[in-house]
Design an enzyme around this catalytic site. Sequence first.
Site, PDB file in Angstrom:
ATOM      1  N   ASP A  49       0.885  -1.398  -0.084  1.00 13.56           N
ATOM      2  CA  ASP A  49       0.094  -0.133   0.063  1.00 13.56           C
ATOM      3  C   ASP A  49       0.887   1.115  -0.117  1.00 13.56           C
ATOM      4  O   ASP A  49       0.102   2.458  -0.135  1.00 13.56           O
ATOM      5  CB  ASP A  49      -1.061   0.098   0.991  1.00 13.56           C
ATOM      6  CG  ASP A  49      -0.265  -0.115   2.519  1.00 13.56           C
ATOM      7  OD1 ASP A  49       0.683  -0.123   2.455  1.00 13.56           O
ATOM      8  OD2 ASP A  49      -1.243   0.216   3.462  1.00 13.56           O
ATOM      9  N   SER A  50       2.295   1.015   0.070  1.00 12.92           N
ATOM     10  CA  SER A  50       3.339   2.417  -0.044  1.00 12.92           C
ATOM     11  C   SER A  50       2.843   2.799  -1.411  1.00 12.92           C
ATOM     12  O   SER A  50       3.318   3.866  -1.752  1.00 12.92           O
ATOM     13  CB  SER A  50       4.569   1.624  -0.213  1.00 12.92           C
ATOM     14  OG  SER A  50       4.871   0.515  -0.971  1.00 12.92           O
ATOM     15  N   ASP A  88      -1.279  -6.178  -0.304  1.00 15.01           N
ATOM     16  CA  ASP A  88      -1.507  -5.469   0.869  1.00 15.01           C
ATOM     17  C   ASP A  88      -2.993  -5.050   0.960  1.00 15.01           C
ATOM     18  O   ASP A  88      -3.509  -4.500   0.258  1.00 15.01           O
ATOM     19  CB  ASP A  88      -0.633  -4.121   1.125  1.00 15.01           C
ATOM     20  CG  ASP A  88       0.252  -3.965   2.022  1.00 15.01           C
ATOM     21  OD1 ASP A  88       0.487  -5.078   2.811  1.00 15.01           O
ATOM     22  OD2 ASP A  88       1.362  -3.289   1.913  1.00 15.01           O
ATOM     23  N   LYS A 118      -1.304  -9.406   2.858  1.00 15.30           N
ATOM     24  CA  LYS A 118      -0.731  -8.904   3.917  1.00 15.30           C
ATOM     25  C   LYS A 118      -1.402  -8.145   4.664  1.00 15.30           C
ATOM     26  O   LYS A 118      -2.105  -7.293   4.142  1.00 15.30           O
ATOM     27  CB  LYS A 118       0.951  -8.288   3.400  1.00 15.30           C
ATOM     28  CG  LYS A 118       1.698  -7.758   4.802  1.00 15.30           C
ATOM     29  CD  LYS A 118       3.063  -7.486   4.559  1.00 15.30           C
ATOM     30  CE  LYS A 118       3.043  -6.016   3.719  1.00 15.30           C
ATOM     31  NZ  LYS A 118       2.850  -4.864   4.471  1.00 15.30           N
ATOM     32  N   GLU A 120      -1.437  -5.429   8.607  1.00 13.57           N
ATOM     33  CA  GLU A 120      -0.428  -4.923   9.541  1.00 13.57           C
ATOM     34  C   GLU A 120      -1.137  -5.158  10.817  1.00 13.57           C
ATOM     35  O   GLU A 120      -2.298  -5.269  11.099  1.00 13.57           O
ATOM     36  CB  GLU A 120      -0.222  -3.412   9.403  1.00 13.57           C
ATOM     37  CG  GLU A 120       0.400  -3.102   8.158  1.00 13.57           C
ATOM     38  CD  GLU A 120       0.783  -1.444   8.201  1.00 13.57           C
ATOM     39  OE1 GLU A 120       0.246  -0.840   8.925  1.00 13.57           O
ATOM     40  OE2 GLU A 120       1.161  -1.099   6.801  1.00 13.57           O
ATOM     41  N   GLU A 187       9.678  -4.378  10.054  1.00 11.48           N
ATOM     42  CA  GLU A 187       9.732  -3.212   9.654  1.00 11.48           C
ATOM     43  C   GLU A 187      10.383  -2.394  10.544  1.00 11.48           C
ATOM     44  O   GLU A 187       9.623  -2.163  11.764  1.00 11.48           O
ATOM     45  CB  GLU A 187       8.691  -2.516   8.781  1.00 11.48           C
ATOM     46  CG  GLU A 187       8.922  -1.108   8.318  1.00 11.48           C
ATOM     47  CD  GLU A 187       7.905  -0.576   7.233  1.00 11.48           C
ATOM     48  OE1 GLU A 187       6.942  -1.057   6.893  1.00 11.48           O
ATOM     49  OE2 GLU A 187       8.131   0.520   6.988  1.00 11.48           O
TER      50      GLU A 187
HETATM   51  O1  KIV Z   1       3.617  -1.141   1.700  1.00  8.69           O
HETATM   52  C1  KIV Z   1       4.864  -1.567   1.575  1.00  8.69           C
HETATM   53  O2  KIV Z   1       5.564  -1.327   0.565  1.00  8.69           O
HETATM   54  C2  KIV Z   1       5.184  -2.397   2.459  1.00  8.69           C
HETATM   55  C3  KIV Z   1       6.732  -2.862   2.671  1.00  8.69           C
HETATM   56  C4  KIV Z   1       7.530  -1.561   2.856  1.00  8.69           C
HETATM   57  C5  KIV Z   1       7.011  -4.027   3.526  1.00  8.69           C
HETATM   58  O3  KIV Z   1       4.412  -2.770   3.647  1.00  8.69           O
END
Ligand code: KIV
Length: 290
Positions: A49-50, A88, A118, A120, A187
């Site tokens: 989600d970055s 994510d 994924k 969090e 992280e």
């Molecule tokens: O969103 C993302 O890119 C991430 C990575 C930095 C692990 O969660």
Amino acid sequence: MSYQTEIRRQTAPDITKRKGGEPIVSLTAYHAHTAQIIDPYVDFLLVGDSLGMVMHGYESTVPVPLDLMIMHGAAVVRGSRRALVVVDMPFGSYEESPAIAFRNAARVMKETGCGAIKLEGGTRMAETIRYLTERGIPVMAHIGLTPQSVNVMGGFKTQGRRQGEWAAIEADAAAVAEAGAFAVVLEGMAELLAARITKQIPIPTIGIGASVSCDGQILVLEDMLGLNPRVPKFVKKFGELGNAIETAVKSYAEEVRARSFPAPEHVYAMRAEAPADGKPKSKKSKAAGE
Ligand code: KIV
């Protein structure tokens, strides 16, 4: 045997089996083209989600909508053939209850074709991780610095630099492993703590700003390529594509302004048999070889 079965995609269990073995290589990918370039070199691709910050100009990952993750996730699956694709779950799509998490994660799996999701959170997300895993959704956990909690943490803060913080983070790692996560991202955490957790839990740890002892590493592709002018300390720039893009675009602009681009080799000439006046040739003149 179909052609599709010749190249077998990595699965979540394949990643879990790598615990303690050859380091797991991973990068983020947001679109089909870059996924295609990096697919042969990585074990999994994370549609992080970055992408909200890197591609869409948001200040944090908090505003990222589920539909955006699905759109980018599907593109990465289309562009890749062998890496596991992990997508994510964005903020607000899974925290409320395990059932809501399942509904949204199932959408992600069905609409992108990815092999895992994924999310969090440690101890607080253990029940959800178990619920999803038991219902066919492989989950990668993410603990330590969890960017979706930026507003609670008061910034992107490295975790575990005081020993008093260790017990809670170690409990998070144990809880997600016990709940069935197939791997966990560590992280922005003190190096010693990440190394300790890697020894303590039976699933692979994937480090980002963590420790070389982790079972694998991940970086944001644009950061390691040098496309992002401001990167955290833990990023090594393996390329300087930002400079390369600027040089290329400067040359393009100069050549357009000087009318040296497009050159003769970049334009289309008329076909030999097409007369310049556009009138079809008469049978007589064709026979005469005009
Ligand atoms: O969103 C993302 O890119 C991430 C990575 C930095 C692990 O969660």
